[in-house]
Design an enzyme around this catalytic site. Structure first.
Site, PDB file in Angstrom:
ATOM      1  N   TYR A  58     -10.332-109.930  -6.938  1.00 43.93           N
ATOM      2  CA  TYR A  58      -9.648-109.030  -5.992  1.00 43.93           C
ATOM      3  C   TYR A  58     -10.590-108.629  -4.859  1.00 43.93           C
ATOM      4  CZ  TYR A  58      -8.626-104.443  -4.046  1.00 43.93           C
ATOM      5  OH  TYR A  58      -8.479-103.390  -3.181  1.00 43.93           O
ATOM      6  N   LYS A  68     -10.704-109.258  -0.701  1.00 45.96           N
ATOM      7  CA  LYS A  68     -10.729-108.171   0.297  1.00 45.96           C
ATOM      8  C   LYS A  68     -11.952-108.325   1.209  1.00 45.96           C
ATOM      9  CE  LYS A  68      -8.268-105.045   0.726  1.00 45.96           C
ATOM     10  NZ  LYS A  68      -7.022-104.937   1.567  1.00 45.96           N
ATOM     11  N   THR A  86     -11.403-101.561   1.040  1.00 39.71           N
ATOM     12  CA  THR A  86     -11.753-100.850  -0.192  1.00 39.71           C
ATOM     13  C   THR A  86     -13.262-100.742  -0.393  1.00 39.71           C
ATOM     14  OG1 THR A  86     -11.698-101.109  -2.604  1.00 39.71           O
ATOM     15  CG2 THR A  86     -11.405-103.107  -1.338  1.00 39.71           C
ATOM     16  N   ASP A  87     -13.665 -99.729  -1.148  1.00 40.57           N
ATOM     17  CA  ASP A  87     -15.091 -99.594  -1.501  1.00 40.57           C
ATOM     18  C   ASP A  87     -15.562-100.754  -2.373  1.00 40.57           C
ATOM     19  OD1 ASP A  87     -13.762 -98.909  -3.878  1.00 40.57           O
ATOM     20  OD2 ASP A  87     -14.722 -96.960  -4.095  1.00 40.57           O
ATOM     21  N   GLU A  88     -14.612-101.452  -3.018  1.00 42.06           N
ATOM     22  CA  GLU A  88     -14.992-102.520  -3.952  1.00 42.06           C
ATOM     23  C   GLU A  88     -15.716-103.675  -3.261  1.00 42.06           C
ATOM     24  OE1 GLU A  88     -12.697-103.855  -7.100  1.00 42.06           O
ATOM     25  OE2 GLU A  88     -11.784-101.919  -7.516  1.00 42.06           O
TER      26      GLU A  88
HETATM   27  O1  DAU Z   1     -12.036 -98.454  -5.607  1.00 43.10           O
HETATM   28  C1  DAU Z   1     -10.858 -98.734  -4.909  1.00 43.10           C
HETATM   29  C2  DAU Z   1     -10.015 -99.618  -5.760  1.00 43.10           C
HETATM   30  O2  DAU Z   1      -9.460 -98.795  -6.795  1.00 43.10           O
HETATM   31  C3  DAU Z   1      -8.904-100.336  -5.026  1.00 43.10           C
HETATM   32  O3  DAU Z   1      -9.456-101.188  -4.069  1.00 43.10           O
HETATM   33  C4  DAU Z   1      -8.066-101.130  -6.009  1.00 43.10           C
HETATM   34  O4  DAU Z   1      -7.012-101.768  -5.352  1.00 43.10           O
HETATM   35  C5  DAU Z   1      -7.526-100.217  -7.075  1.00 43.10           C
HETATM   36  O5  DAU Z   1      -6.800-100.956  -8.029  1.00 43.10           O
HETATM   37  C6  DAU Z   1      -8.660 -99.445  -7.729  1.00 43.10           C
HETATM   38  O6  DAU Z   1      -9.463-100.340  -8.544  1.00 43.10           O
HETATM   39  P1  DAU Z   1      -9.979 -99.906  -9.976  1.00 43.10           P
HETATM   40  O7  DAU Z   1     -10.242-101.111 -10.757  1.00 43.10           O
HETATM   41  O8  DAU Z   1     -11.074 -98.897  -9.853  1.00 43.10           O
HETATM   42  O9  DAU Z   1      -8.646 -99.118 -10.488  1.00 43.10           O
HETATM   43  P2  DAU Z   1      -7.960 -99.076 -11.932  1.00 43.10           P
HETATM   44  O10 DAU Z   1      -6.949 -97.986 -11.873  1.00 43.10           O
HETATM   45  O11 DAU Z   1      -7.534-100.398 -12.395  1.00 43.10           O
HETATM   46  O12 DAU Z   1      -9.160 -98.601 -12.874  1.00 43.10           O
HETATM   47  C7  DAU Z   1      -9.874 -97.401 -12.651  1.00 43.10           C
HETATM   48  C8  DAU Z   1     -11.000 -97.351 -13.661  1.00 43.10           C
HETATM   49  O13 DAU Z   1     -10.436 -97.165 -14.971  1.00 43.10           O
HETATM   50  C9  DAU Z   1     -11.804 -98.623 -13.768  1.00 43.10           C
HETATM   51  O14 DAU Z   1     -13.152 -98.302 -14.063  1.00 43.10           O
HETATM   52  C10 DAU Z   1     -11.184 -99.374 -14.937  1.00 43.10           C
HETATM   53  C11 DAU Z   1     -10.746 -98.245 -15.855  1.00 43.10           C
HETATM   54  N1  DAU Z   1      -9.538 -98.509 -16.658  1.00 43.10           N
HETATM   55  C12 DAU Z   1      -8.426 -98.977 -16.020  1.00 43.10           C
HETATM   56  C13 DAU Z   1      -7.260 -99.231 -16.734  1.00 43.10           C
HETATM   57  C14 DAU Z   1      -6.037 -99.762 -16.033  1.00 43.10           C
HETATM   58  C15 DAU Z   1      -9.532 -98.229 -18.032  1.00 43.10           C
HETATM   59  O15 DAU Z   1     -10.545 -97.765 -18.602  1.00 43.10           O
HETATM   60  N2  DAU Z   1      -8.375 -98.473 -18.713  1.00 43.10           N
HETATM   61  C16 DAU Z   1      -7.245 -98.995 -18.136  1.00 43.10           C
HETATM   62  O16 DAU Z   1      -6.252 -99.227 -18.872  1.00 43.10           O
END
Ligand code: DAU
Length: 337
Positions: free
Chosen positions: A150, A154, A125-127
Site C-alpha cells: 500500500y 502511495k 500518508t505518513d506511511e
Molecule cells: O498512517 C496512515 C494510514 O493509516 C493510512 O495511510 C492508511 O490508509 C490507513 O489504513 C491507516 O493504516 P494503518 O495500517 O495504520 O491502519 P489500521 O487501522 O489497519 O491499523 C492501525 C494499527 O492497528 C496498526 O498498527 C495495525 C493495528 N491493527 C489493525 C487491525 C485492523 C491491529 O492490531 N488489529 C487489527 O485488527
C-alpha cells in the site's frame, strides 16, 4: 470555483465533500468515485440534492471517462483523495493498489495538465516515510521508505505528482497525514473494527504485542488541513498533517472497552502483520506555520462521541459487515482469531 474531488464517497472523501459544501456553498463540486467496497453513497445522503453537488461513478484509472468528465466539468482545481487504503488488503493482493493509486493518479495528473487545471492537491500518508525510530519525527524532507505494498504505491504516486510539477509545471501540493478516525469509517480499520466487535461481544484482534504507535487525527481536522492546502499551499510543496496524539494500539483498544463499559476479556493477541511499521511520527510545524493547520482535542476527548455514533448508526456498519467484508475478515483473520 469548480472543484473536482476524487474518492468523495470514501471515509475521508465524504468528510471533505461535506466540509466544502458547508464552508463554500457557492463552489460547484463534482465527486468522482467508483463505489468500490470502500465507497458508499450513504455517507453523503445528507448532501444529495444540493444544487452545487454532482456525482459521477467513474474509475479514476479509466482514461477516456476521466477525459470526458474533465471536458464536461472543466474544474479549476482537483483534490485527489481516491485510493485503495488498507494495508492488510494490499498484502493479500496488491493489484488493485497499483491500479488505483498509481495508474489512477497518473491519469488524473495527465488530465490536470491537458485541461490546465490551476491546482491539484494530492492526499497522501505518513506511511510513505516508513517507520520512525523512538525519538524521530519526520519532516517533509525525510526520504520515502515505504515498507508495504500500500505505502509503496502511495510513495510512487507522490513521486509521480512531483514529477508532473517539475516536467509540466503543474501546480501541485501534497498532504501527508497520520491515522484518521471518525464517523463512517470502514470497519476494516482498527478503531471501527474494535468498536463494533466490542459492541457485538466479538474478539478484539491485537497484532503482535499491540505496542505499535499511531498518531490519531480526527477526520474533520484532516479535511480542514486539505482545504487549507488547497487555499494556501505553495506549488510543489509537501505538508505533513499530524495530530500530535501518538498512542500504542493496545491503549486505544482498552480505551474503547472502557468507553463501552466492557471488560478486556475479548482482547486477543494475534499473529502480527508482516513488515508491520512500529511507529509513525510526523512533524507538522510547516503546515501549522504556513497553512494555519491546527488539530483539535485528543482522541480520548472524542471517543465517547465517536462510540456513540457507531451505537446510533448500527445499521450502516452492520450492513457493511454482513457483505463482502465477511469473506475478507474470514480470510484475513483465519490464522489470527
Ligand atoms: O498512517 C496512515 C494510514 O493509516 C493510512 O495511510 C492508511 O490508509 C490507513 O489504513 C491507516 O493504516 P494503518 O495500517 O495504520 O491502519 P489500521 O487501522 O489497519 O491499523 C492501525 C494499527 O492497528 C496498526 O498498527 C495495525 C493495528 N491493527 C489493525 C487491525 C485492523 C491491529 O492490531 N488489529 C487489527 O485488527
Amino acid at each position: 470555483m469548480k472543484l473536482l474531488v476524487t474518492g468523495g464517497c470514501g471515509f475521508i472523501g465524504s468528510n471533505f465533500v461535506r466540509l466544502i459544501l458547508t464552508e463554500h456553498p457557492q463552489w460547484q463540486l463534482t465527486n468522482v468515485d467508483l463505489l468500490t467496497y470502500a465507497g458508499n453513497r450513504e455517507r453523503l445522503a445528507d448532501v444529495e440534492g444540493n444544487r452545487n453537488y454532482f456525482f459521477e461513478r467513474i474509475d479514476i484509472a479509466d482514461k477516456d471517462r476521466m477525459e470526458d468528465v474533465f471536458a464536461r466539468t472543466r474544474p479549476d482545481a482537483v483534490v485527489h483523495i481516491a485510493a485503495e487504503t488498507h494495508v492488510d488488503r494490499s498484502i493479500m493482493d496488491s493489484a488493485p493498489f497499483l491500479h488505483s493509486n498509481v495508474i489512477g493518479t497518473q491519469v488524473i495528473l495527465d488530465a490536470c495538465t491537458r485541461h490546465k487545471v490551476n491546482k491539484m492537491v494530492h492526499v497522501s500518508t505518513d506511511e510513505v516515510y516508513g517507520p520512525a525510530g523512538p525519538e524521530e519525527s519526520f519532516d517533509e524532507n525525510a526520504p520515502l521508505k515505504p515498507r508495504n505494498p500500500y505505502s509503496a504505491t502511495k510513495a510512487a504516486a507522490d513521486h509521480l505528482v512531483m514529477a508532473h510539477h517539475l516536467v509540466n509545471g503543474l501546480n501541485v501540493v501534497i498532504t501527508r497525514s497520520t491515522n484518521n478516525y471518525g464517523p463512517h469509517q470502514h470497519p476494516e480499520k482498527l478503531l471501527p473494527l474494535v468498536i463494533t466487535n466490542c459492541m457485538e461481544n466479538q474478539p478484539l484482534p491485537v497484532y503482535g504485542d499491540g505496542m505499535q504507535q499511531r498518531d490519531w487525527l480526527y477526520v474533520e481536522d484532516h479535511c480542514r488541513g486539505i482545504l487549507a492546502a488547497l487555499e494556501k499551499g505553495k506549488a510543489g510543496e509537501v505538508y505533513n498533517l499530524s495530530a500530535g496524539c501518538e498512542r500504542p494500539n493496545l491503549d486505544i483498544i482498552k480505551a474503547v472497552c472502557r468507553t463501552l463499559g466492557k471488560g478486556e476479556d475479548k482482547i486477543r493477541f494475534v499473529k502480527d502483520r508482516p513488515s508491520h511499521d512500529r511507529r509513525y511520527s510526523l512533524d507538522s510545524s510547516k503546515a501549522e506555520n504556513e497553512l494555519g493547520f491546527k488539530p483539535g482535542p485528543p482522541i480520548e476527548e472524542r471517543l465517547g462521541q465517536l462510540v456513540g455514533w457507531y451505537e446510533q448508526n448500527r445499521q450502516w456498519w452492520e450492513s457493511i459487515k454482513a457483505g463482502e467484508f465477511k469473506d475478507y475478515y474470514k480470510e484475513a483473520y483465519k490464522d489470527r482469531v
